[in-house]
Design a protein around this motif. Structure first.
Motif, PDB file in Angstrom:
ATOM      1  N   CYS A 271     -49.693 -36.121  25.802  1.00 43.92           N
ATOM      2  CA  CYS A 271     -50.491 -36.145  27.043  1.00 43.92           C
ATOM      3  C   CYS A 271     -49.720 -35.625  28.248  1.00 43.92           C
ATOM      4  N   GLY A 272     -48.403 -35.460  28.117  1.00 41.40           N
ATOM      5  CA  GLY A 272     -47.604 -34.922  29.215  1.00 41.40           C
ATOM      6  C   GLY A 272     -47.151 -35.942  30.240  1.00 41.40           C
ATOM      7  N   GLY A 273     -47.539 -37.215  30.047  1.00 49.67           N
ATOM      8  CA  GLY A 273     -47.134 -38.241  31.007  1.00 49.67           C
ATOM      9  C   GLY A 273     -45.681 -38.660  30.826  1.00 49.67           C
ATOM     10  N   SER A 274     -45.094 -39.230  31.888  1.00 46.94           N
ATOM     11  CA  SER A 274     -43.720 -39.731  31.797  1.00 46.94           C
ATOM     12  C   SER A 274     -43.659 -40.909  30.839  1.00 46.94           C
ATOM     13  N   LEU A 275     -42.593 -40.980  30.047  1.00 43.72           N
ATOM     14  CA  LEU A 275     -42.423 -42.111  29.135  1.00 43.72           C
ATOM     15  C   LEU A 275     -41.805 -43.285  29.889  1.00 43.72           C
ATOM     16  N   HIS A 276     -42.302 -44.476  29.581  1.00 43.18           N
ATOM     17  CA  HIS A 276     -41.828 -45.704  30.216  1.00 43.18           C
ATOM     18  C   HIS A 276     -40.683 -46.289  29.402  1.00 43.18           C
ATOM     19  N   ARG A 277     -39.641 -46.725  30.096  1.00 45.71           N
ATOM     20  CA  ARG A 277     -38.490 -47.358  29.436  1.00 45.71           C
ATOM     21  C   ARG A 277     -38.662 -48.870  29.497  1.00 45.71           C
ATOM     22  N   GLN A 278     -38.753 -49.477  28.332  1.00 45.11           N
ATOM     23  CA  GLN A 278     -39.015 -50.919  28.252  1.00 45.11           C
ATOM     24  C   GLN A 278     -37.836 -51.624  27.579  1.00 45.11           C
ATOM     25  N   ARG A 279     -37.503 -52.800  28.107  1.00 42.31           N
ATOM     26  CA  ARG A 279     -36.397 -53.571  27.530  1.00 42.31           C
ATOM     27  C   ARG A 279     -36.926 -54.667  26.622  1.00 42.31           C
ATOM     28  N   CYS A 280     -36.326 -54.783  25.445  1.00 40.02           N
ATOM     29  CA  CYS A 280     -36.624 -55.877  24.528  1.00 40.02           C
ATOM     30  C   CYS A 280     -35.390 -56.787  24.487  1.00 40.02           C
ATOM     31  N   GLU A 281     -35.515 -57.978  25.079  1.00 41.67           N
ATOM     32  CA  GLU A 281     -34.374 -58.884  25.151  1.00 41.67           C
ATOM     33  C   GLU A 281     -34.118 -59.549  23.805  1.00 41.67           C
ATOM     34  N   ARG A 282     -32.837 -59.677  23.480  1.00 36.43           N
ATOM     35  CA  ARG A 282     -32.442 -60.318  22.229  1.00 36.43           C
ATOM     36  C   ARG A 282     -31.469 -61.456  22.535  1.00 36.43           C
ATOM     37  N   LYS A 283     -31.630 -62.565  21.793  1.00 34.55           N
ATOM     38  CA  LYS A 283     -30.741 -63.712  22.005  1.00 34.55           C
ATOM     39  C   LYS A 283     -29.337 -63.406  21.495  1.00 34.55           C
ATOM     40  N   ARG A 284     -29.282 -62.653  20.405  1.00 30.29           N
ATOM     41  CA  ARG A 284     -27.981 -62.279  19.845  1.00 30.29           C
ATOM     42  C   ARG A 284     -27.802 -60.764  19.962  1.00 30.29           C
ATOM     43  N   GLY A 285     -26.725 -60.387  20.555  1.00 29.03           N
ATOM     44  CA  GLY A 285     -26.471 -58.954  20.692  1.00 29.03           C
ATOM     45  C   GLY A 285     -27.078 -58.392  21.958  1.00 29.03           C
ATOM     46  N   PRO A 286     -26.743 -57.152  22.256  1.00 34.57           N
ATOM     47  CA  PRO A 286     -27.255 -56.511  23.486  1.00 34.57           C
ATOM     48  C   PRO A 286     -28.759 -56.239  23.396  1.00 34.57           C
TER      49      PRO A 286
END
Length: 459
Positions: A271-286
């Motif tokens: 579609c040509g739109g900008s991609l969104h950067r989303q964070r997935c939080e984890r209890k262990r590890g980064p």
């Protein structure tokens, strides 16, 4: 101001010898800043041997009168003071109109029109007002901004800018944007008190030709100036809910995001739109970061392919692409460095040719000036004068074009060598994903396209 595009083109023509005389109706047409105007007329233009004439002021740099040394800066100061005084009077009149409850904006808010009988009074636009009511109704029912935007886009409702374009209120493409609702557009509508029948103006001010937000103490509010689209109770309830959501977001503890190396560079290949950067939080590890397209949640369901791309996978693919091109870039940089003597010889030849061209141009200009004297003294006829002048002017024009082309070639040559050597050093430092930095991406990457099958195209 002196950043006017046409003014800058005129100065460029003067510097390049295309023009040798500037004529204005009066000094105020040239500029209304006393210091800068004086500099251009008294220092800059004479250094280029460009004559300056102001008709109404009787000023000519080729025949300066004894009194001009005093009168010129005085007139420039008067012009500047006059311009500032006009500006102050206009602003004072606007604020007086605001206090009288008159609308002074260039374009009415979405949902309203200017009255055909009085351009300072707002009347309801029956075509767009229902959209405003629906937006407030959804917000009153505690529907989130993203959901409101998606519902508007799924319903195919034109955006405010496209409606204003269709009615001729705006025409510049920079003001139109995409034909899709955005959260900031809805947020601006929901915070606009005008829809309650009150006018709130003076929210912005101009400082150094830049529009900035004014302090709330500078705002001018007048109640019941026009017909309301929504009730004051609904508006207050919506504002209270939005404040509650904002305060909850502030209270929620957050860990900082890592920098987005691909900001402004990564787009959806469908579609040509900008991609969104989303964070997935984890209890262990980064934490894990993913890129995905927002079209399905913001524009309409099914408007694009649903997919996600882990940032680590993107970095690995980019590293492979960079390493693939590294040999070619480094190889060319080495060749350029080896050819340094030849490049220096080319630079010297261009510099020598430019110096010779400038001497020839000076000679041709002197000869062109002497033609008129030959015509007056009868050495040449009128026809000979016209023919010889046309020939000289053509030669001058050709030499100016050649000089400009040589200068361009010289700059390109130097820029190419500098760029390739700098890029080779930059690329040579990339050994792994940890070496990919925002600076590297900004220098190397024009655009990244991501597709639903995780295929990546890099420009």
């Amino acid at each position: 101001n002196f950043e006017r595009p046409a003014f800058q083109r005129m100065l460029a023509d003067a510097e390049n010898g295309v023009i040798n005389c500037i004529i204005v109706k009066d000094l105020s047409r040239f500029g209304r800043n006393a210091i800068d105007t004086g500099y251009y007329i008294e220092k800059y233009l004479p250094s280029l041997k460009v004559r300056f004439i102001s008709v109404n002021d009787g000023f000519d740099t080729d025949s300066v009168n004894p009194g001009d040394g005093i009168m010129l800066p005085l007139k420039n100061m008067i012009n500047e003071a006059y311009s500032l005084d006009i500006g102050r009077k206009i602003k004072a009149q606007q604020r007086q109109s605001m206090k009288a409850g008159e609308f002074v904006g260039a374009r009415p808010p979405f949902g309203y029109l200017k009255s055909p009988d009085n351009c300072h009074k707002l009347i309801i636009d029956e075509e767009t007002a229902p959209v405003v009511r629906q937006i407030f109704q959804w917000a009153y029912e505690r529907v989130g901004l993203n959901d409101i935007v998606r519902r508007l886009n799924e319903a195919g409702i034109p955006t405010p800018s496209h409606i204003k374009k269709a009615t001729g209120l705006i025409s510049h493409e920079n003001l139109i944007g995409k034909n899709a609702w955005q959260t900031r557009t809805v947020s601006r509508i929901l915070s606009c008190e005008t829809y309650t029948g009150d006018l709130v103006q003076g929210k912005t001010k101009t400082v150094c030709h830049q529009q900035t937000y004014a302090d709330e103490s500078n705002w001018i509010k007048v109640e019941n100036t026009h017909e309301a689209i929504i009730s004051r109770e609904m508006f207050d309830a919506v504002q209270a809910f939005r404040r509650q959501v904002a305060e909850e977001a502030i209270r929620t503890p957050k860990s900082p995001y890592t920098p987005n190396l691909f900001k402004g560079k990564i787009y959806c290949g469908h579609c040509g739109g900008s991609l969104h950067r989303q964070r997935c939080e984890r209890k262990r590890g980064p934490d894990v970061y993913l890129f995905h397209c927002l079209s399905n949640s913001r524009i309409a369901r099914g408007s694009c392919f649903p997919y996600t791309l882990p940032e680590e996978e993107l970095l690995s693919s980019l590293l492979t692409i960079i390493q693939k091109h590294a040999d070619a870039v480094i190889g060319k940089a080495i060749r350029l460095q080896k050819n340094k003597p030849a490049l220096e010889a080319t630079r010297a030849a261009i510099k020598s040719r430019l110096a010779a061209l400038r001497q020839e141009l000076d000679r041709d200009r002197r000869l062109t000036k002497s033609l008129y004297e030959s015509l007056v003294t009868g050495i040449i006829t009128g026809d000979e004068y016209r023919q010889m002048r046309a020939d000289y002017e053509e030669r001058i024009s050709n030499k100016i074009n050649l000089a400009q082309e040589l200068e361009r070639r010289q700059k390109e040559l130097e820029a190419q060598v500098t760029e390739y050597i700098a890029l080779s050093d930059l690329i040579g430092s990339v050994k792994g994903k940890e070496n990919i930095t925002a600076v590297l991406i900004d220098r190397l990457i024009g655009k990244i396209k991501v597709f639903s099958d995780r295929r990546i195209e890099v420009t």
